[in-house]
Enzyme design. Structure first.
Site, PDB file in Angstrom:
ATOM      1  N   TYR A  15       0.811  -1.228   0.000  1.00  0.00           N
ATOM      2  CA  TYR A  15       0.000   0.000   0.000  1.00  0.00           C
ATOM      3  C   TYR A  15       0.843   1.276   0.000  1.00  0.00           C
ATOM      4  O   TYR A  15       0.312   2.379  -0.156  1.00  0.00           O
ATOM      5  CB  TYR A  15      -0.911   0.029   1.238  1.00  0.00           C
ATOM      6  CG  TYR A  15      -1.922  -1.087   1.274  1.00  0.00           C
ATOM      7  CD1 TYR A  15      -2.976  -1.132   0.370  1.00  0.00           C
ATOM      8  CD2 TYR A  15      -1.818  -2.107   2.218  1.00  0.00           C
ATOM      9  CE1 TYR A  15      -3.910  -2.163   0.402  1.00  0.00           C
ATOM     10  CE2 TYR A  15      -2.747  -3.142   2.254  1.00  0.00           C
ATOM     11  CZ  TYR A  15      -3.783  -3.168   1.348  1.00  0.00           C
ATOM     12  OH  TYR A  15      -4.693  -4.192   1.388  1.00  0.00           O
ATOM     13  N   HIS A  20      -4.243   6.207  -1.423  1.00  0.00           N
ATOM     14  CA  HIS A  20      -4.853   6.253  -0.093  1.00  0.00           C
ATOM     15  C   HIS A  20      -3.824   6.545   0.995  1.00  0.00           C
ATOM     16  O   HIS A  20      -4.188   6.838   2.130  1.00  0.00           O
ATOM     17  CB  HIS A  20      -5.535   4.905   0.185  1.00  0.00           C
ATOM     18  CG  HIS A  20      -6.893   5.028   0.810  1.00  0.00           C
ATOM     19  ND1 HIS A  20      -7.636   6.188   0.827  1.00  0.00           N
ATOM     20  CD2 HIS A  20      -7.660   4.095   1.472  1.00  0.00           C
ATOM     21  CE1 HIS A  20      -8.795   5.968   1.441  1.00  0.00           C
ATOM     22  NE2 HIS A  20      -8.817   4.726   1.854  1.00  0.00           N
ATOM     23  N   TYR A  69      -4.901  -0.267   9.720  1.00  0.00           N
ATOM     24  CA  TYR A  69      -5.620  -0.161   8.449  1.00  0.00           C
ATOM     25  C   TYR A  69      -6.610   0.997   8.552  1.00  0.00           C
ATOM     26  O   TYR A  69      -7.059   1.379   9.632  1.00  0.00           O
ATOM     27  CB  TYR A  69      -6.301  -1.473   8.023  1.00  0.00           C
ATOM     28  CG  TYR A  69      -5.280  -2.514   7.597  1.00  0.00           C
ATOM     29  CD1 TYR A  69      -4.717  -2.493   6.333  1.00  0.00           C
ATOM     30  CD2 TYR A  69      -4.846  -3.486   8.505  1.00  0.00           C
ATOM     31  CE1 TYR A  69      -3.755  -3.408   5.949  1.00  0.00           C
ATOM     32  CE2 TYR A  69      -3.883  -4.412   8.129  1.00  0.00           C
ATOM     33  CZ  TYR A  69      -3.336  -4.369   6.860  1.00  0.00           C
ATOM     34  OH  TYR A  69      -2.369  -5.254   6.490  1.00  0.00           O
ATOM     35  N   ASN A  71      -9.696   1.725   8.000  1.00  0.00           N
ATOM     36  CA  ASN A  71     -11.033   1.702   8.602  1.00  0.00           C
ATOM     37  C   ASN A  71     -11.032   1.808  10.121  1.00  0.00           C
ATOM     38  O   ASN A  71     -12.066   2.100  10.716  1.00  0.00           O
ATOM     39  CB  ASN A  71     -11.770   0.415   8.200  1.00  0.00           C
ATOM     40  CG  ASN A  71     -12.070   0.368   6.715  1.00  0.00           C
ATOM     41  OD1 ASN A  71     -11.594   1.197   5.952  1.00  0.00           O
ATOM     42  ND2 ASN A  71     -12.862  -0.602   6.300  1.00  0.00           N
ATOM     43  N   ASP A  96      -5.954  11.719   1.969  1.00  0.00           N
ATOM     44  CA  ASP A  96      -6.245  11.842   0.542  1.00  0.00           C
ATOM     45  C   ASP A  96      -7.670  12.344   0.350  1.00  0.00           C
ATOM     46  O   ASP A  96      -8.562  12.030   1.146  1.00  0.00           O
ATOM     47  CB  ASP A  96      -6.058  10.478  -0.142  1.00  0.00           C
ATOM     48  CG  ASP A  96      -6.920   9.394   0.480  1.00  0.00           C
ATOM     49  OD1 ASP A  96      -6.855   9.206   1.717  1.00  0.00           O
ATOM     50  OD2 ASP A  96      -7.693   8.734  -0.246  1.00  0.00           O
ATOM     51  N   ASN A 117     -13.242   6.547   5.126  1.00  0.00           N
ATOM     52  CA  ASN A 117     -13.357   5.648   6.271  1.00  0.00           C
ATOM     53  C   ASN A 117     -12.415   5.986   7.421  1.00  0.00           C
ATOM     54  O   ASN A 117     -12.721   5.739   8.582  1.00  0.00           O
ATOM     55  CB  ASN A 117     -13.127   4.200   5.826  1.00  0.00           C
ATOM     56  CG  ASN A 117     -14.279   3.671   4.987  1.00  0.00           C
ATOM     57  OD1 ASN A 117     -15.429   4.035   5.215  1.00  0.00           O
ATOM     58  ND2 ASN A 117     -13.977   2.850   4.003  1.00  0.00           N
TER      59      ASN A 117
END
Length: 211
Positions: A15, A20, A69, A71, A96, A117
């Protein structure tokens, strides 16, 4: 004044360079500029750096990258904020933003979460949305069904550079944020580059009259 700066993103090499993770890019750059290193801290579910003498700050500040993460970002933020008694209005979330094109950014306090999120969980865990946000534009894929895949892909080089340019510009307002001059910080971040001056008209050479 800002005491906690949290960049939102996802942990893991897969990632690292995705859209993101723009918030992580911001924190990484600031940590380099302040010559501090982020280190894992299980108590706060993330990578943390304490900065004792940041320019403009009256006391220590914290840089944070949640490792929960996206969320569950709020789990990390709320744990650190509660322990050090940092109020929501003393927190800056860098993230972002789909609704801004690459190369644009916005700075504001409070508001909704726009379906993001990370912001959503921060609001839930802090019990308030009254924190500051630095929104780094990444553009929109054009259709909401494509958003999930879009934010988890790497941007083309030109788009990445546009985001990096925004990040670099925003660092000029960090000292103002830490000092509590939020209006000046906002003005600095939102300032448009000066328009180039039009070229002066070329002087017309006068031909001497013939005798």
């Amino acid at each position: 004044m800002i005491k906690l700066m949290v960049g939102l993103g996802n942990p893991g090499a897969e990632y690292e360079d995705t859209r993101h993770n723009a918030g992580f890019w911001w924190i990484d750059g600031l940590a380099r500029g302040l010559k501090v290193s982020l280190a894992p801290d299980k108590a706060y579910h993330g990578l943390v750096a304490r900065v004792n003498q940041a320019p403009g700050a009256s006391g220590p500040i914290w840089l944070l990258q949640p490792m929960t993460y996206m969320n569950l970002s709020g789990k990390s933020v709320a744990a650190l904020a509660r322990f050090f008694k940092i109020a929501p209005e003393e927190i800056l979330a860098i993230h972002d933003e789909l609704d801004l094109p690459p190369g644009e950014m916005k700075f504001k306090k409070g508001g909704g979460n726009g379906g993001h999120n990370g912001l959503k969980d921060m609001q839930a865990q802090l019990g308030s949305g009254d924190f500051w946000r630095l929104r780094l534009g990444i553009g929109h894929p054009g259709h909401k069904d494509e958003v999930a895949g879009y934010v988890l892909r790497r941007p083309p080089l030109a788009e990445r550079q546009a985001v990096e340019d925004c990040i670099e510009k925003s660092y000029g307002a960090v000292e103002l944020m830490l000092r509590g001059d939020m209006d000046k910080a906002l003005a600095k971040i939102h300032a448009k580059p000066p328009r180039p001056k039009p070229p002066k008209p070329a002087a017309i050479e006068q031909t001497p009259p013939s005798s």
